[in-house]
Design an enzyme around this catalytic site. Structure first.
Site, PDB file in Angstrom:
ATOM      1  N   ASP A 115      -9.761  15.342 -26.486  1.00 22.88           N
ATOM      2  CA  ASP A 115     -10.839  15.836 -25.633  1.00 22.88           C
ATOM      3  C   ASP A 115     -11.651  16.776 -26.513  1.00 22.88           C
ATOM      4  O   ASP A 115     -11.183  17.858 -26.875  1.00 22.88           O
ATOM      5  CB  ASP A 115     -10.287  16.579 -24.415  1.00 22.88           C
ATOM      6  CG  ASP A 115     -11.385  17.107 -23.497  1.00 22.88           C
ATOM      7  OD1 ASP A 115     -12.559  17.136 -23.914  1.00 22.88           O
ATOM      8  OD2 ASP A 115     -11.068  17.516 -22.366  1.00 22.88           O
ATOM      9  N   HIS A 116     -12.857  16.363 -26.882  1.00 22.97           N
ATOM     10  CA  HIS A 116     -13.585  17.123 -27.898  1.00 22.97           C
ATOM     11  C   HIS A 116     -13.893  18.555 -27.469  1.00 22.97           C
ATOM     12  O   HIS A 116     -14.132  19.418 -28.299  1.00 22.97           O
ATOM     13  CB  HIS A 116     -14.887  16.403 -28.280  1.00 22.97           C
ATOM     14  CG  HIS A 116     -15.968  16.499 -27.253  1.00 22.97           C
ATOM     15  ND1 HIS A 116     -16.106  15.619 -26.212  1.00 22.97           N
ATOM     16  CD2 HIS A 116     -16.974  17.397 -27.111  1.00 22.97           C
ATOM     17  CE1 HIS A 116     -17.140  15.947 -25.480  1.00 22.97           C
ATOM     18  NE2 HIS A 116     -17.697  17.019 -25.995  1.00 22.97           N
ATOM     19  N   HIS A 158     -12.615  17.875 -19.222  1.00 29.22           N
ATOM     20  CA  HIS A 158     -13.211  19.092 -19.784  1.00 29.22           C
ATOM     21  C   HIS A 158     -12.945  20.332 -18.936  1.00 29.22           C
ATOM     22  O   HIS A 158     -12.432  21.343 -19.424  1.00 29.22           O
ATOM     23  CB  HIS A 158     -14.721  18.913 -19.933  1.00 29.22           C
ATOM     24  CG  HIS A 158     -15.123  17.822 -20.867  1.00 29.22           C
ATOM     25  ND1 HIS A 158     -14.290  17.319 -21.846  1.00 29.22           N
ATOM     26  CD2 HIS A 158     -16.283  17.124 -20.991  1.00 29.22           C
ATOM     27  CE1 HIS A 158     -14.922  16.370 -22.517  1.00 29.22           C
ATOM     28  NE2 HIS A 158     -16.121  16.231 -22.017  1.00 29.22           N
ATOM     29  N   LYS A 202     -11.020   9.809 -24.598  1.00 32.82           N
ATOM     30  CA  LYS A 202     -11.156   9.757 -23.154  1.00 32.82           C
ATOM     31  C   LYS A 202     -12.183   8.681 -22.792  1.00 32.82           C
ATOM     32  O   LYS A 202     -13.011   8.330 -23.641  1.00 32.82           O
ATOM     33  CB  LYS A 202     -11.575  11.120 -22.610  1.00 32.82           C
ATOM     34  CG  LYS A 202     -13.071  11.452 -22.764  1.00 32.82           C
ATOM     35  CD  LYS A 202     -13.414  12.710 -22.016  1.00 32.82           C
ATOM     36  CE  LYS A 202     -14.913  12.927 -21.988  1.00 32.82           C
ATOM     37  NZ  LYS A 202     -15.648  12.036 -21.096  1.00 32.82           N
TER      38      LYS A 202
END
Length: 504
Positions: free
Chosen positions: A196-197, A259, A167
């Site tokens: 997306d971590h 997130h 991202k």
């Protein structure tokens, strides 16, 4: 002293190991590679989750050698790995598969040499043509790298080929659609892993397990029982050395679009028919498409000014390096949205995220409707608080449930809390998010990665807000002090609904 085995870990089985492969990291000299990617790969090797022959090729513009690159990565692991200092024996084995490849991202000759080098690694280390390309670069480099990979035939090989894209994936709907078109002109959708971590965090993954593996919660996960949902991601830090990037991004793009919207989808989605990548992502997309267009009056934005953090004075956002002294970029966002489907009709979801807030905390709070109190009317017991289920994503990972209880020896009611904490219950340190995500990509499991239609559905919701803010009059920024919980307008915003933000 003898220690008892942890019963919660009894019978656990080692997960699958991927096929031998090579990971090419573009932007290998950058912060992400040093702080997250290589420590994650080292920890996977330490836990015997990587295949024999696994190799890493760092692609960057620095004039380094294989040996100097290995030394830098060893130092990075010592500094950033959750498992502590490097084990010399393990490192000696792991480092044999680390290589450095010099080149500019637009240099065709560098890609021709990369083709030859990957073929040599296949022969020497038995990686079988299996490749992962990781774009750990600024977003503006993505199209160039993708086009070069396509031109030089690197999107296809004798084995499997996958690409991980960090991202931000676009900065609005139009740019996200354009980037998707560029990526999919070279790769197939099932080769693309938009990362997306947040989805790699253990507590985020546990949301679906909590909901769908525990029969007592699903019947009350419904508008008939839930009053509202609050999702908070708060940061104590400012923009640090990212001022130039952040001033073109802001909190809505940097945090809400990815997130917080991911957390929302996991809380609100319907049970998938099977637990696989497409079924899970189908349900997440349905949530995004059911969200009512967000009204401008249901948003609040803020920007931090000078204040204090951890007992020391800090600068305001406009004084940060790389930030315009007249910047209108938001460092705080609060918004309210509604999901217009059968399960959630009428239930507001409140999302907030900001920098320079008092605590670093990420939490999902489900507040249930208040119990009828007529049986306690006109008694000292008429003092009930609503039940709240809180999923704590960081830093104190766990789940808590608040309910009412009578005070012993007193005719009074007080809220009490049942707490589950990951570290205390399982007795191990949770793996870093990138460990899970890198392993899943190598295994070909896209469940925790974002699909094209999900990215575009999220931007479809938020792009009108960005446009309305850009076209509106300048706001009197800064409007909250660093070290506070955000602008007073955010408190007034939720108070209009007769509610308040949770104290965290």
């Amino acid at each position: 002293m003898a220690f008892l085995d942890n019963p919660l870990r009894t019978g656990l089985r080692m997960g699958r190991t991927p096929e031998p492969c090579t990971m090419v990291i573009f932007g290998a000299s950058g912060d992400l590679t040093r702080r997250k990617l290589v420590p994650a790969l080292y920890n996977l090797a330490r836990e015997r989750r990587l295949p024999a022959g696994f190799s890493v090729v760092g692609f960057a513009r620095r004039d380094w050698t294989d040996e100097s690159f290995r030394e830098l990565l060893c130092e990075a692991i010592n500094t950033n790995s959750r498992s502590g200092p490097v084990d010399p024996e393990l490192w000696a084995s792991f480092a044999q598969g680390i290589y450095y490849h010099w080149g500019n991202f637009d240099d065709a000759d560098a890609y021709r040499r990369l083709v030859e080098r990957l073929a040599a690694i296949d022969r020497e280390r038995g990686t079988g043509g299996n490749r992962v390309f990781y774009l750990a670069t600024p977003p503006e480099a993505y199209p160039t790298i993708i086009a070069q990979l396509g031109t030089h035939g690197l999107a296809r090989s004798s084995g499997w080929t996958r690409i991980i894209i960090e991202k931000p994936f676009g900065h609005d709907l139009t740019s996200a659609q354009a980037l998707n078109a560029e990526v999919l002109s070279v790769f197939n959708e099932d080769q693309v892993y938009r990362i997306d971590h947040y989805l790699g965090k253990e507590t985020v993954q546990n949301i679906l397990i909590f909901r769908f593996a525990n029969a007592i919660f699903e019947p009350i996960w419904h508008r008939s029982h839930i009053d509202h949902v609050q999702i908070t991601v708060a940061e104590t830090i400012g923009v640090e050395d990212r001022g130039g990037y952040y001033d073109t991004s802001g909190a809505l793009r940097d945090m809400i679009q990815n997130h917080l919207m991911q957390l929302l989808c996991l809380v609100a989605m319907e049970p998938p028919s099977v637990y696989d990548a497409d079924a899970v992502r189908d349900e997440k997309v349905k949530v995004l498409r059911a969200i009512r267009p967000i009204a401008l009056h249901d948003t609040v934005r803020g920007q931090y000014g000078p204040g204090s953090a951890n007992g020391r004075p800090v600068r305001g956002y406009r004084e940060e390096k790389g930030v315009s002294p007249t910047s209108q970029t938001e460092t705080y966002v609060a918004l309210k949205l509604f999901i217009d489907n059968w399960r959630w009709a009428g239930v507001p979801f409140y999302l907030r995220s900001g920098k320079r807030l008092p605590r670093r905390v990420s939490e999902i709070a489900i507040q249930f409707k208040a119990a009828p109190t007529m049986i306690f009317a006109d008694t000292p017991l008429n003092d009930l608080e609503p039940n709240v289920l809180a999923m704590k994503i960081q830093p104190d990972e766990g789940i808590s449930l608040k309910f009412s209880s009578k005070v012993p020896g007193q005719p009074q009611i007080r809220p009490v809390t049942m707490d589950f904490r990951y570290g205390a219950s399982f007795g191990v340190t949770s793996p870093e998010a990138y460990e899970r995500l890198l392993l899943d990509c190598m295994l070909g499991d896209g469940t925790l990665f974002t699909r094209r239609d999900e990215v575009e559905a999220s931007w479809t919701l938020l792009t009108p807000i960005l446009r309305a803010w850009a076209e509106g009059p300048p706001l009197p920024f800064p409007n909250y002090e660093a070290g506070s919980w955000g602008p007073v307008e955010a408190d007034e915003f939720i108070a209009r609904d007769g509610r308040s933000w949770r104290r965290l």
